[in-house]
Design a protein around this motif. Sequence first.
Motif, short mmCIF file in Angstrom:
data_model
loop_
_atom_site.label_atom_id
_atom_site.label_comp_id
_atom_site.label_asym_id
_atom_site.label_seq_id
_atom_site.Cartn_x
_atom_site.Cartn_y
_atom_site.Cartn_z
N GLY A 293 1.84 15.82 11.08
CA GLY A 293 1.22 15.80 12.41
C GLY A 293 -0.25 16.16 12.44
O GLY A 293 -0.85 16.21 13.52
N PRO B 237 -4.31 7.29 8.66
CA PRO B 237 -3.40 7.25 9.81
C PRO B 237 -3.78 6.20 10.85
O PRO B 237 -2.91 5.51 11.38
N LEU C 122 -3.93 9.53 3.30
CA LEU C 122 -3.63 8.24 3.93
C LEU C 122 -4.66 7.93 5.00
O LEU C 122 -5.53 8.74 5.31
N LEU D 165 1.15 9.73 14.78
CA LEU D 165 2.39 9.99 14.05
C LEU D 165 3.58 9.27 14.69
O LEU D 165 4.49 8.84 13.98
N MET E 136 -2.10 13.82 2.59
CA MET E 136 -1.59 12.88 1.60
C MET E 136 -2.61 11.80 1.26
O MET E 136 -2.33 10.87 0.51
S1 SF4 Z 1 1.53 12.95 9.63
FE1 SF4 Z 1 -0.52 12.05 9.60
S2 SF4 Z 1 -1.75 13.55 8.52
FE2 SF4 Z 1 0.39 14.08 8.07
S3 SF4 Z 1 0.86 12.98 6.18
FE3 SF4 Z 1 1.45 11.62 7.83
S4 SF4 Z 1 -0.34 10.34 8.15
FE4 SF4 Z 1 -1.04 12.10 6.97
#
Ligand code: SF4
Lengths: 443, 327
Positions: free
Chosen positions: A411, A384, A382, A424, A380
Amino acid sequence: MLKTFKLGGVHPAENKFSANKAIEKLALPKSVFIPVAQHIGAPAQTLVKKGDQVKVGQIIAKAGGFVSANIHSSVSGTVKKVDLATDASGYPKQGIFIDVEGDEWEEGIITDDKLVEKFDTDGKAIIDKINAAGIVGLGGATFPTHVKLMPPPGSKAEMLIINGVECEPYLTADHRLMLEKGSELLVGIRILMCALSVDKAYIGIENNKKDAIASLQNLTASDSSIEIVPLKVKYPQGGEKQLIKAVTGREVPSGALPIAVGAVVSNVGTAYAVYEAVQKNKPLIERVVTVTGRSVKNPSNFMVRVGTPVKELIEAAGGLPDDTGKIISGGPMMGKAIASTDVPVTKGTSGILIMPDTDAKRKTSQNCIRCGRCVTVCPMGLEPFLLMTVSEKQIWDRAEKDCIMDCIECGSCSFTCPADRPLLDYIRLGKGKVGQIIRSRKK
Amino acid sequence: MSKLLTISPSPHVHTSDSVNKIMYRVILALVPALVWSVFMFGVEAMRVTLLAVIACMAFEYLIQRFITKEEPKITDGSAALTGILLAFNVPASLPSWIIIIGALIAIGVGKLSFGGLGNNPFNPALVGRVFLLISFPVQMTSWPVNIHVQTDAVTTATPLAILKEGIKNGQPVSDLMHNLPSSLDLLYGNMSGSMGEISAALLLLGFAYMLWKKVITWHIPVFILGTIFVFQGGLHLINPDKFIEPLFHLLTGGAMLGAIYMATDMVTSPMTHKGQFIYALGIGIITVLIRNFGAYPEGISFAILILNGFTPLINAYVKPKRFGGKK
Ligand code: SF4
Ligand code: SF4
């Protein structure tokens, strides 16, 4: 070049031990526990009481609203009680206990295997049948299917995308279904296309299932409205947004639903259930479940009645291995660890994965070395590591600004972090909190 | 059920990669260059490296044990790596006590004072190196002659220093060329300089290994070396008498060592490829500026440290491309 989604993604070991095992019908259990909330949305309302006689396919709980689904008895017998019991979520849930007696089906349900291709093309009637049959997304999200088939006013479906990706390691239920029930599946897809009034469907399948791709390509050779799209193996390609991107190149905007780009996504298991509901009058009372794991004697794919205790599946696959450390309902990337093998199979159970002790425990988390791998793999787009930090420090406005709500909980970040950070876990916590804040603002 | 099952949130599987593996792989990638260094400078090279590694690990252990009072983490390989990189950045003749001071500064000031691995804004080995360069300029720029040359001289000048001195005296680059090693010598490492910087070819070999094992990505090294090449190339085109051709700068003065092994330090470089591009651009430009116009013949260490300082800013403003975000 095979198609795939662009941003991020990981390659966990596939371990599809049961890929060559044909689907077997599991013997009927002695008793079942059928929860009334097996889907996203309102729980269904119980229609039976202790002592009632029920038949296979008889409705026993009625949808509790528009976003909800009917629940049918998966067995015939006597209702023992209506009570709370723990399901795969780990929480006590309301449900119906039935003692199995014989296997007597509700009238009107066709139980033979004969392929029925012709169907009534009245879209409204189809959706009503799907609704009545209690069909939900079988990929794991368990969103009621009839809701998906009725796009909100102002939006129009242009295509149906069938999810045959099965990107979770170990699981093979969808793979086997595509191989063994290809013709039925295609009828189910045509029925769904008719209900949506679209004239194009794509079936996205990862290239590690070459046999399924070939067999479905064969079956659709003369039908240009259904296209098989082989995809490069990459997790999480089964995520709705990733699949749409891979197949069509369209990107669902942040916060929007697939219908925003004209797509409706359905799992292969769901399409098969639609075939059975519309052509055979059979409600959703059984599904394919993969039982697998490194130490499992006989990794298998079973056709299982909903409500069957997980332990019966494990017995049939050779029993619980001695070195068992963790049992997961679903796949290893997104599945849920369960505390007991008494929990029932529900509409959303795609697999039971048994992990040995050695793989079950997490490693201790270390300092973030800022390697950026979590950022690179996030499908996505992002950050993390940052979302974890702001969630830890409870800086919720920062979390929202950095798009925490876009996280699909795949994940990939936690999987890939060399410092074993529980990314996560914290992001989920942050998502819950930010979601609450957003909802309270709307009020 | 008799057995206790583990309950933990997903994901339930994890990559086999770990911090330790990353560190040990970088160390392994540096081994060919180390062997070459021992071949060129003899046991002295071994002394410097072993001492730097042992000192870095010892300081990390002692500080974590007795000052910050945490579980010592010297086995994660990061202190050993800092030691090797420190050794690679000094002359093989450096006195032992100076090396020990360098190790103390690198580990104590550069790393642990910020909270240890992952929290340090600057590359620890470079902090140590630059501190030594400023504090002990004479010892840090006395380059030993390699053991295969028959000469009475004990020290020699690096190619970059020869170049800088000549240009300062008003000689055109073309006159200086015969004093400088050929590109081929530079490539395989027949020149004087810091221990680990001399063989560009072996450093590139380690780069290939790290790419193969996915320890790092190609972005930072390629962007830095590319920037140096383009910028120096431009200067060379404008005035070939004052500015030497760009290949020379890629092969000398630790450009490879810096670009491949120091600038790529994960802790101190940006997270996104876009951010890494900006970072590498800055390092390349500052390196060329210092080498051509600054007081020191070599500038990549300073350039990396400066851009290390900008990394938090780059990370804060250069966001990854969001899925479904506004274009
Ligand atoms: S779990 Fe981690 S890798 Fe998957 S969408 Fe969410 S932040 Fe991104
Ligand atoms: S993958 Fe782990 S160590 Fe690397 S930046 Fe993300 S959180 Fe930090």
